[in-house]
Write an enzyme that holds these catalytic residues in place. Structure first.
Site, PDB file in Angstrom:
ATOM      1  N   PRO A  58       0.775  -1.252   0.000  1.00 13.88           N
ATOM      2  CA  PRO A  58       0.000   0.000   0.000  1.00 13.88           C
ATOM      3  C   PRO A  58       0.802   1.296   0.000  1.00 13.88           C
ATOM      4  CG  PRO A  58      -0.844  -1.547   1.645  1.00 13.88           C
ATOM      5  CD  PRO A  58       0.476  -2.074   1.188  1.00 13.88           C
ATOM      6  N   LYS A 118       4.632   6.814 -12.611  1.00 17.48           N
ATOM      7  CA  LYS A 118       3.343   6.449 -12.008  1.00 17.48           C
ATOM      8  C   LYS A 118       2.727   7.632 -11.271  1.00 17.48           C
ATOM      9  CE  LYS A 118      -0.146   4.197 -10.406  1.00 17.48           C
ATOM     10  NZ  LYS A 118      -0.076   3.078  -9.470  1.00 17.48           N
TER      11      LYS A 118
END
Length: 327
Positions: A95, A200
């Site tokens: 995460p 990203k």
């Protein structure tokens, strides 16, 4: 092999050794691949490795996440270190930066038992500086670390159509690509470690901005009396078209198979989007880059987290805007 390898001390020798190992594995039967982090994205990614015939060794902090992999014949381990002990190729999908640090460098982390010459691929979205830190720590153990965050969402993860943005030693790219093409249709080499994360972060900042814009346009059109499906059709054949409008529309009932038509369940969580936008803000500050729309998007998603949307998909910004008249 020797003609294309530059040996620079122990690290250079391990790069050569790693390529020998990869060639041997390619010619022989497929050897085990470790996979750590079996959440919304990691679960289907690991399943695609299984579908491609790779024996998979898994670990997740939540043991129940591993059960279906055990049923598929995968080995389940007790810690990231145990995965590293059994596999010389490991993919992680975690995460956040703190989770990545713990999995790699913690007391039971990968680097405690990693084998020299191992290839470590991190598909988490984390701070580029953390990726560089982990790469250095891996190099000190004789392993190779590459960052390879993904784009495409849960649907693409299930279909094996993800886009991977890869940063790391270029000579190791083909070894990484061998595995990543089992989970994605696009595997792009971006440069040194950290550049995959940079790509990203930029992508997700644009995604957040375009999702907010799509939600605002759809909300305005609906309040002006337009049918939402008709408006979406018009947008998608006009200059306002984007991924948020034609593939992941945020208005309930406009599209099937997306979170907005499932009470914003599944998909890419608002908390994660807020986290990624925070990474973009840090990078923008460090590079003195003006990102006014990115900053505003960050604040909107932070407000959503504070007002009960944290666990909903990030496309719930449509619902949030409809309820926030004051905005």
């Amino acid at each position: 092999m020797a003609a294309v390898v530059v040996r620079r001390g122990p690290a250079g020798w391990w790069r050569w050794h790693r390529r020998v190992m990869v060639c041997s594995r390619t010619m022989a039967s497929k050897t085990p691949v470790g996979f750590i982090g079996l959440g919304n994205m990691g679960n289907p990614m690991a399943k695609n490795l299984v579908k491609h015939g790779y024996p998979v060794i898994v670990y997740d902090v939540f043991p129940e996440a591993c059960k279906e992999f055990q049923d598929l014949g995968a080995q389940v381990t007790e810690s990231p270190a145990d995965v590293a002990e059994r596999a010389d190729r490991i993919i992680t999908m975690l995460p956040s930066s703190p989770h990545a640090k713990e999995v790699y460098t913690g007391g039971n982390g990968i680097l405690k038992k990693v084998k020299k010459g191992s290839l470590l691929i991190d598909s988490s979205t984390i701070d580029p500086a953390v990726s560089k830190e982990l790469a250095k720590a891996a190099e000190n153990t004789g392993a190779v670390f590459m960052d390879a965050p993904v784009s495409g969402g849960v649907g693409a993860a299930r279909a094996g159509n993800l886009t991977f943005m890869v940063g790391g030693v270029e000579q190791e790219f083909n070894a990484a690509k061998e595995l990543l093409t089992c989970m994605g249709s696009n595997v792009v080499y971006c440069g040194e470690v950290g550049t995959g994360q940079a790509a990203k972060i930029c992508n997700n900042m644009l995604l957040a901005i375009s999702m907010i814009g799509t939600a605002e346009a759809m909300n305005l059109g609906i309040r002006l009396g337009l049918d939402p499906k008709l408006l979406a059709k018009i947008l998608n054949m006009s200059s306002g078209r984007c991924w948020s409008s034609d593939t992941y529309n945020p208005v309930p009932g406009v599209m099937e198979g997306v979170p907005s038509s499932n009470n914003y369940q599944g998909g890419f969580g608002t908390t994660l989007m807020a986290k990624d936008l925070g990474l973009a803000q840090i990078s923008a500050t460090n590079t003195k880059t003006p990102v006014p729309l990115g900053s505003q998007a960050h604040q909107i998603y932070r407000m959503m987290c504070a007002k009960g949307y944290a666990m909903k998909d990030f496309s719930a910004v449509f619902q949030f805007l409809r309820e926030e008249e004051s905005l």
